[in-house]
Design a protein around this motif. Structure first.
Motif, PDB file in Angstrom:
ATOM      1  N   ASP A  67       0.823  -1.216   0.000  1.00 50.44           N
ATOM      2  CA  ASP A  67       0.000   0.000   0.000  1.00 50.44           C
ATOM      3  C   ASP A  67       0.856   1.264   0.000  1.00 50.44           C
ATOM      4  O   ASP A  67       0.535   2.254  -0.650  1.00 50.44           O
ATOM      5  CB  ASP A  67      -0.886   0.034   1.260  1.00 50.44           C
ATOM      6  CG  ASP A  67      -2.236  -0.609   0.986  1.00 50.44           C
ATOM      7  OD1 ASP A  67      -2.499  -0.924  -0.186  1.00 50.44           O
ATOM      8  OD2 ASP A  67      -2.999  -0.797   1.954  1.00 50.44           O
ATOM      9  N   GLU A  68       1.936   1.206   0.750  1.00 51.21           N
ATOM     10  CA  GLU A  68       2.795   2.393   0.829  1.00 51.21           C
ATOM     11  C   GLU A  68       3.565   2.604  -0.483  1.00 51.21           C
ATOM     12  O   GLU A  68       3.724   3.731  -0.950  1.00 51.21           O
ATOM     13  CB  GLU A  68       3.772   2.261   2.006  1.00 51.21           C
ATOM     14  CG  GLU A  68       4.404   3.588   2.316  1.00 51.21           C
ATOM     15  CD  GLU A  68       5.426   3.538   3.433  1.00 51.21           C
ATOM     16  OE1 GLU A  68       5.623   2.456   4.034  1.00 51.21           O
ATOM     17  OE2 GLU A  68       6.036   4.592   3.671  1.00 51.21           O
ATOM     18  N   LYS A  71       1.274   4.178  -2.822  1.00 53.26           N
ATOM     19  CA  LYS A  71       1.043   5.591  -2.490  1.00 53.26           C
ATOM     20  C   LYS A  71       2.132   6.464  -3.116  1.00 53.26           C
ATOM     21  O   LYS A  71       1.878   7.559  -3.604  1.00 53.26           O
ATOM     22  CB  LYS A  71       1.017   5.753  -0.960  1.00 53.26           C
ATOM     23  CG  LYS A  71       0.655   7.145  -0.495  1.00 53.26           C
ATOM     24  CD  LYS A  71      -0.786   7.500  -0.837  1.00 53.26           C
ATOM     25  CE  LYS A  71      -1.039   8.994  -0.697  1.00 53.26           C
ATOM     26  NZ  LYS A  71      -2.272   9.427  -1.346  1.00 53.26           N
ATOM     27  N   TYR A  72       3.380   5.967  -3.114  1.00 52.34           N
ATOM     28  CA  TYR A  72       4.480   6.730  -3.722  1.00 52.34           C
ATOM     29  C   TYR A  72       4.381   6.758  -5.243  1.00 52.34           C
ATOM     30  O   TYR A  72       5.095   7.490  -5.898  1.00 52.34           O
ATOM     31  CB  TYR A  72       5.829   6.158  -3.266  1.00 52.34           C
ATOM     32  CG  TYR A  72       6.248   6.747  -1.941  1.00 52.34           C
ATOM     33  CD1 TYR A  72       7.172   7.784  -1.887  1.00 52.34           C
ATOM     34  CD2 TYR A  72       5.680   6.311  -0.741  1.00 52.34           C
ATOM     35  CE1 TYR A  72       7.530   8.362  -0.690  1.00 52.34           C
ATOM     36  CE2 TYR A  72       6.028   6.876   0.462  1.00 52.34           C
ATOM     37  CZ  TYR A  72       6.951   7.902   0.482  1.00 52.34           C
ATOM     38  OH  TYR A  72       7.301   8.479   1.669  1.00 52.34           O
ATOM     39  N   GLU A  74       1.311   6.997  -6.742  1.00 52.65           N
ATOM     40  CA  GLU A  74      -0.002   7.576  -7.046  1.00 52.65           C
ATOM     41  C   GLU A  74       0.102   8.693  -8.081  1.00 52.65           C
ATOM     42  O   GLU A  74       0.898   9.617  -7.915  1.00 52.65           O
ATOM     43  CB  GLU A  74      -0.620   8.136  -5.761  1.00 52.65           C
ATOM     44  CG  GLU A  74      -2.036   8.616  -5.942  1.00 52.65           C
ATOM     45  CD  GLU A  74      -2.580   9.226  -4.655  1.00 52.65           C
ATOM     46  OE1 GLU A  74      -3.416   8.594  -4.010  1.00 52.65           O
ATOM     47  OE2 GLU A  74      -2.113  10.324  -4.274  1.00 52.65           O
ATOM     48  N   GLU A 315     -10.415  14.226   5.721  1.00 51.14           N
ATOM     49  CA  GLU A 315      -9.036  14.445   6.220  1.00 51.14           C
ATOM     50  C   GLU A 315      -8.159  13.215   5.978  1.00 51.14           C
ATOM     51  O   GLU A 315      -6.961  13.323   5.771  1.00 51.14           O
ATOM     52  CB  GLU A 315      -9.006  14.734   7.726  1.00 51.14           C
ATOM     53  CG  GLU A 315      -9.873  15.887   8.220  1.00 51.14           C
ATOM     54  CD  GLU A 315     -11.332  15.501   8.349  1.00 51.14           C
ATOM     55  OE1 GLU A 315     -11.634  14.531   9.065  1.00 51.14           O
ATOM     56  OE2 GLU A 315     -12.178  16.167   7.704  1.00 51.14           O
ATOM     57  N   LYS A 316      -8.781  12.029   5.997  1.00 47.31           N
ATOM     58  CA  LYS A 316      -7.976  10.793   5.908  1.00 47.31           C
ATOM     59  C   LYS A 316      -7.811  10.303   4.464  1.00 47.31           C
ATOM     60  O   LYS A 316      -6.948   9.483   4.178  1.00 47.31           O
ATOM     61  CB  LYS A 316      -8.671   9.662   6.691  1.00 47.31           C
ATOM     62  CG  LYS A 316      -8.713   9.860   8.193  1.00 47.31           C
ATOM     63  CD  LYS A 316      -7.800   8.827   8.871  1.00 47.31           C
ATOM     64  CE  LYS A 316      -7.706   8.994  10.363  1.00 47.31           C
ATOM     65  NZ  LYS A 316      -8.905   8.578  11.065  1.00 47.31           N
ATOM     66  N   SER A 318      -6.637  11.341   1.751  1.00 50.23           N
ATOM     67  CA  SER A 318      -5.388  11.503   0.993  1.00 50.23           C
ATOM     68  C   SER A 318      -4.317  10.500   1.426  1.00 50.23           C
ATOM     69  O   SER A 318      -3.258  10.433   0.812  1.00 50.23           O
ATOM     70  CB  SER A 318      -4.866  12.929   1.138  1.00 50.23           C
ATOM     71  OG  SER A 318      -4.532  13.140   2.482  1.00 50.23           O
ATOM     72  N   THR A 319      -4.564   9.720   2.460  1.00 49.08           N
ATOM     73  CA  THR A 319      -3.548   8.729   2.855  1.00 49.08           C
ATOM     74  C   THR A 319      -3.706   7.429   2.057  1.00 49.08           C
ATOM     75  O   THR A 319      -2.895   6.529   2.174  1.00 49.08           O
ATOM     76  CB  THR A 319      -3.642   8.402   4.362  1.00 49.08           C
ATOM     77  OG1 THR A 319      -4.945   7.842   4.616  1.00 49.08           O
ATOM     78  CG2 THR A 319      -3.448   9.636   5.223  1.00 49.08           C
ATOM     79  N   PHE A 320      -4.785   7.334   1.248  1.00 47.26           N
ATOM     80  CA  PHE A 320      -4.984   6.139   0.411  1.00 47.26           C
ATOM     81  C   PHE A 320      -4.460   6.423  -0.997  1.00 47.26           C
ATOM     82  O   PHE A 320      -4.491   7.564  -1.443  1.00 47.26           O
ATOM     83  CB  PHE A 320      -6.476   5.789   0.336  1.00 47.26           C
ATOM     84  CG  PHE A 320      -7.050   5.331   1.653  1.00 47.26           C
ATOM     85  CD1 PHE A 320      -7.225   3.984   1.915  1.00 47.26           C
ATOM     86  CD2 PHE A 320      -7.403   6.257   2.637  1.00 47.26           C
ATOM     87  CE1 PHE A 320      -7.744   3.562   3.129  1.00 47.26           C
ATOM     88  CE2 PHE A 320      -7.926   5.846   3.850  1.00 47.26           C
ATOM     89  CZ  PHE A 320      -8.092   4.489   4.106  1.00 47.26           C
TER      90      PHE A 320
END
Ligand code: SF4
Length: 343
Positions: A67-68, A71-72, A74, A315-316, A318-320
């Protein structure tokens, strides 16, 4: 003079000065090559720098959650590249003790590493005498050889690979490969090649025959098929948005999205939603193999009951990691919402 020698000599005097060309670490070369595929240099550099700052070596990448890694990636598209990087890093650690093989054939057995990337790593990191063929190189070769075989066919690539591998024998492989790529990018350009400045001028069949404008030849492809989708914006009473994760394999594998479904062309064009959603706006997204026409609809929360997914607060969210098309939907939504009161 041998073609390889001419290219190396030209590169030493005229080649492009790019900072990453001094890098010989196979891990960094691999990441850079994968990031830069299908990406403009200006866009790719930022992604590359952020990626290697967070995952500076093979072990860090292999141990990171997928997942991380996504995210990089995205917004960069072609997400299978990120999934394959992660899988191949794990393969290199578990099967090769964290050491890159030097042989292109062994590199090609790693997940997602094709002939181009394998040869780029073998040449740029280890100096292997193998030619690295990209679009620029195909153009130079088609013209030098006066060969009108379609360059978008695998058989042409295979034949050219055999030839370039003979050109690189006995010359410094890094300089040769950087040189022929640069020659295509700066001298043997698609239109109006600068033949008078070219080190291969006297060897070039297309130049001698006056055919440079006819080569390279590409077989024309038909138009892309079009598929139609409705994407649904569903919010709960607190304004949290329903999102879900895609299966690990396939289109946008492992990324997050809003619920959506493929629909008939007629339903899309007439803005008739089978679930009774309210139409908001349309956009399209182009993939390599098809064009996706997207209609965005709002649905009340009860209509989405039973759908898999989770409600995530603004708020959360954008972490996905989302695919570019879904980010575009969010951005259009935010622009439209104040006028339409949709938010
Ligand atoms: S001579 Fe002209 S066409 Fe031939 S490789 Fe050089 S720039 Fe390209």
């Amino acid at each position: 003079m041998h073609i390889g020698d001419r290219i190396v000599k030209w590169y030493e005097q005229q080649g492009r000065d790019m900072p990453w060309r001094e890098v010989h670490d196979p891990y960094l070369i691999w990441i850079q090559e994968v990031v830069m595929q299908q990406t403009r240099i200006e866009q790719g550099v930022g992604y590359y720098e952020r990626f290697v700052a967070r995952f500076p070596d093979l072990k860090t990448l292999a141990e990171a959650p997928l997942d991380e890694v996504l995210k990089y990636w995205e917004g960069l598209g072609y997400y299978s590249r990120a999934r394959n990087l992660h899988a191949a890093a794990q393969q290199l650690v578990s099967e090769h003790g964290g050491i890159f093989p030097r042989d292109p054939q062994a590199l090609m057995r790693l997940k997602g590493i094709g002939p181009y990337t394998a040869r780029a790593i073998a040449s740029f990191a280890f100096g292997a005498e193998t030619g690295v063929i990209d679009g620029n190189v195909l153009r130079v070769m088609a013209r030098v050889l006066g060969d009108d075989s379609p360059i978008n066919q695998p058989r042409t690539r295979k034949a050219f690979q055999g030839i370039i591998d003979t050109w690189v024998q006995g010359v410094p492989s890094r300089a040769f490969n950087h040189g022929i790529i640069d020659l295509g990018a700066t001298v043997c350009t698609p239109t109006q090649p600068g033949c008078l400045l070219c080190p291969l001028e006297t060897a070039c069949v297309a130049r001698a025959e006056g055919h440079t404008h006819l080569l390279p030849f590409k077989e024309k492809k038909g138009p892309k098929p079009v598929r139609y989708f409705h994407f649904y914006m569903v919010h709960d009473a607190r304004g949290a948005r329903l999102i879900r994760q895609r299966p690990a394999q396939g289109l946008w594998g492992g990324l997050w999205e809003i619920p959506n479904a493929e629909v008939e062309a007629e339903a899309f064009q007439r803005q008739l939603d089978p679930r009774g959603g309210d139409y908001c706006f349309s956009l399209r997204h182009i993939f390599t193999h098809f064009e996706m026409q997207i209609g965005v609809y709002t649905l009340p929360t009860p209509a989405a009951a039973g759908w898999e997914g989770q409600f995530v607060s603004p708020e959360k969210i954008s972490t996905f990691a989302f695919a570019r098309a879904v980010l575009n939907i969010f951005s259009r939504w935010e622009k439209n919402a104040p006028q339409t009161g949709l938010l």
